[in-house]
Design an enzyme around this catalytic site. Structure first.
Site, mmCIF file in Angstrom:
data_model
loop_
_atom_site.group_PDB
_atom_site.id
_atom_site.type_symbol
_atom_site.label_atom_id
_atom_site.label_comp_id
_atom_site.label_asym_id
_atom_site.label_seq_id
_atom_site.Cartn_x
_atom_site.Cartn_y
_atom_site.Cartn_z
ATOM 1 N N PRO A 156 0.831 -1.203 0.000
ATOM 2 C CA PRO A 156 0.000 0.000 0.000
ATOM 3 C C PRO A 156 0.869 1.258 0.000
ATOM 4 C CG PRO A 156 -0.770 -1.578 1.630
ATOM 5 C CD PRO A 156 0.547 -2.087 1.134
ATOM 6 N N GLU A 157 0.464 2.224 -0.805
ATOM 7 C CA GLU A 157 1.199 3.477 -0.913
ATOM 8 C C GLU A 157 0.302 4.628 -0.448
ATOM 9 O OE1 GLU A 157 3.294 3.819 -4.706
ATOM 10 O OE2 GLU A 157 3.253 1.638 -4.932
ATOM 11 N N LYS A 199 3.381 6.345 4.117
ATOM 12 C CA LYS A 199 2.646 5.078 4.051
ATOM 13 C C LYS A 199 2.200 4.604 5.435
ATOM 14 C CE LYS A 199 5.659 3.689 0.201
ATOM 15 N NZ LYS A 199 6.608 2.665 -0.285
ATOM 16 N N ARG A 222 15.081 -2.896 -8.570
ATOM 17 C CA ARG A 222 13.653 -2.650 -8.453
ATOM 18 C C ARG A 222 12.986 -2.751 -9.821
ATOM 19 N NH1 ARG A 222 12.259 -0.335 -3.474
ATOM 20 N NH2 ARG A 222 10.147 -0.818 -4.202
#
Length: 267
Positions: free
Chosen positions: A2-3, A58, A257
């Site tokens: 979740p951001e 966050k 990433r």
């Protein structure tokens, strides 16, 4: 993970559901999800009222009636569900806070946590974080000054919480797609026009994410029509057509990433 938009969605919905409500019971099924002994945690927060729920990056911050705080970070795989016992998902629950016959279930907290902290401890935990991208005080001038100090790639800079707070792997891809910039481009190679475009894309994508309830698949409560309405443009869509130019979306590793982007219209 979740951001910012997901946590902001949780903040607003939980404010309506449990704001001002008293915690009537506490169940801890995974001791590593909290930071103090179970007996201490349970005793201190039982019968406390949820005064406010705020967000920083966050994190969610639950202020309790006695002046203490619960600091929540869901990390990878974490989510929440609010409702009656018979409505809860068939998943392992790490922490349960009860509000009468309604409960807030914390699910998937294998890496995430719910820590009981003082005000000073919360401030210490969050003091090194970068500015909030949607803060009214975070102007284009402030953004340009911030970026002048950075030398990494756009992807790694956007997800660096010391640079900007709340953006992660998903929305960084979305922002760069909207700004038509490659994720491997260096920050210090951007001209003024590109920096301005990037700033406005950050604002647009994050506000769109909040408006549409973020991307979380699991509803917060039974009948929740808000959570999970956001549809990604490029993130996790390798091989799909770009909705802007119809080229194929690709995925590349940048500093370990994953970055999803359109090689045709992001340049």
């Amino acid at each position: 993970m979740p951001e910012l938009p997901e946590m902001e969605t949780y903040r607003t919905l939980l404010g309506t559901l449990i704001g001002g409500q008293k915690i009537t019971d506490v169940v801890i099924q995974r001791e590593k999800s909290i930071n103090v002994p179970v007996d201490q945690f349970t005793k201190q927060i039982s019968n406390q009222t949820i005064k406010t729920i705020s967000r920083r990056a966050k994190y969610l911050i639950f202020q309790l009636g006695d002046g203490s705080y619960l600091l929540l970070h869901l990390m990878l795989g974490g989510w929440m569900f609010f409702g009656k016992e018979e409505d809860k998902p068939d998943r392992t629950i790490q922490v349960r806070l009860s509000f009468g016959d309604q409960h807030l279930f914390f699910i998937g907290l294998r890496l995430g946590y719910l820590h009981l902290l003082s005000s000073d401890m919360v401030n210490k935990e969050l003091e090194d974080m970068g500015p909030e991208p949607l803060d009214p005080q975070f102007s284009i001038d402030a953004f340009q000054q911030l970026m002048e100090k950075r030398k990494g790639t756009l992807k790694t800079t956007l997800i660096n919480q010391d640079a900007l707070a709340g953006i992660g792997g998903g929305y960084s891809d979305e922002i760069l797609w909207h700004a038509e910039l490659r994720p491997d481009k260096k920050v210090n190679d951007l001209d003024g026009q590109q920096l301005t475009r990037l700033y406005h894309s950050i604002q647009f994508i994050l506000q769109r994410g909040i408006k549409q309830g973020g991307y979380m698949e699991n509803p917060l409560y039974k009948g929740d029509g808000k959570t999970g309405g956001y549809q990604f443009y490029v993130h996790a869509r390798e091989g799909d057509e770009c909705s802007r130019c119809h080229a194929r979306i690709v995925m590349e590793k940048i500093s370990s990433r994953k970055a999803y982007f359109c090689p045709n219209c992001q340049h």
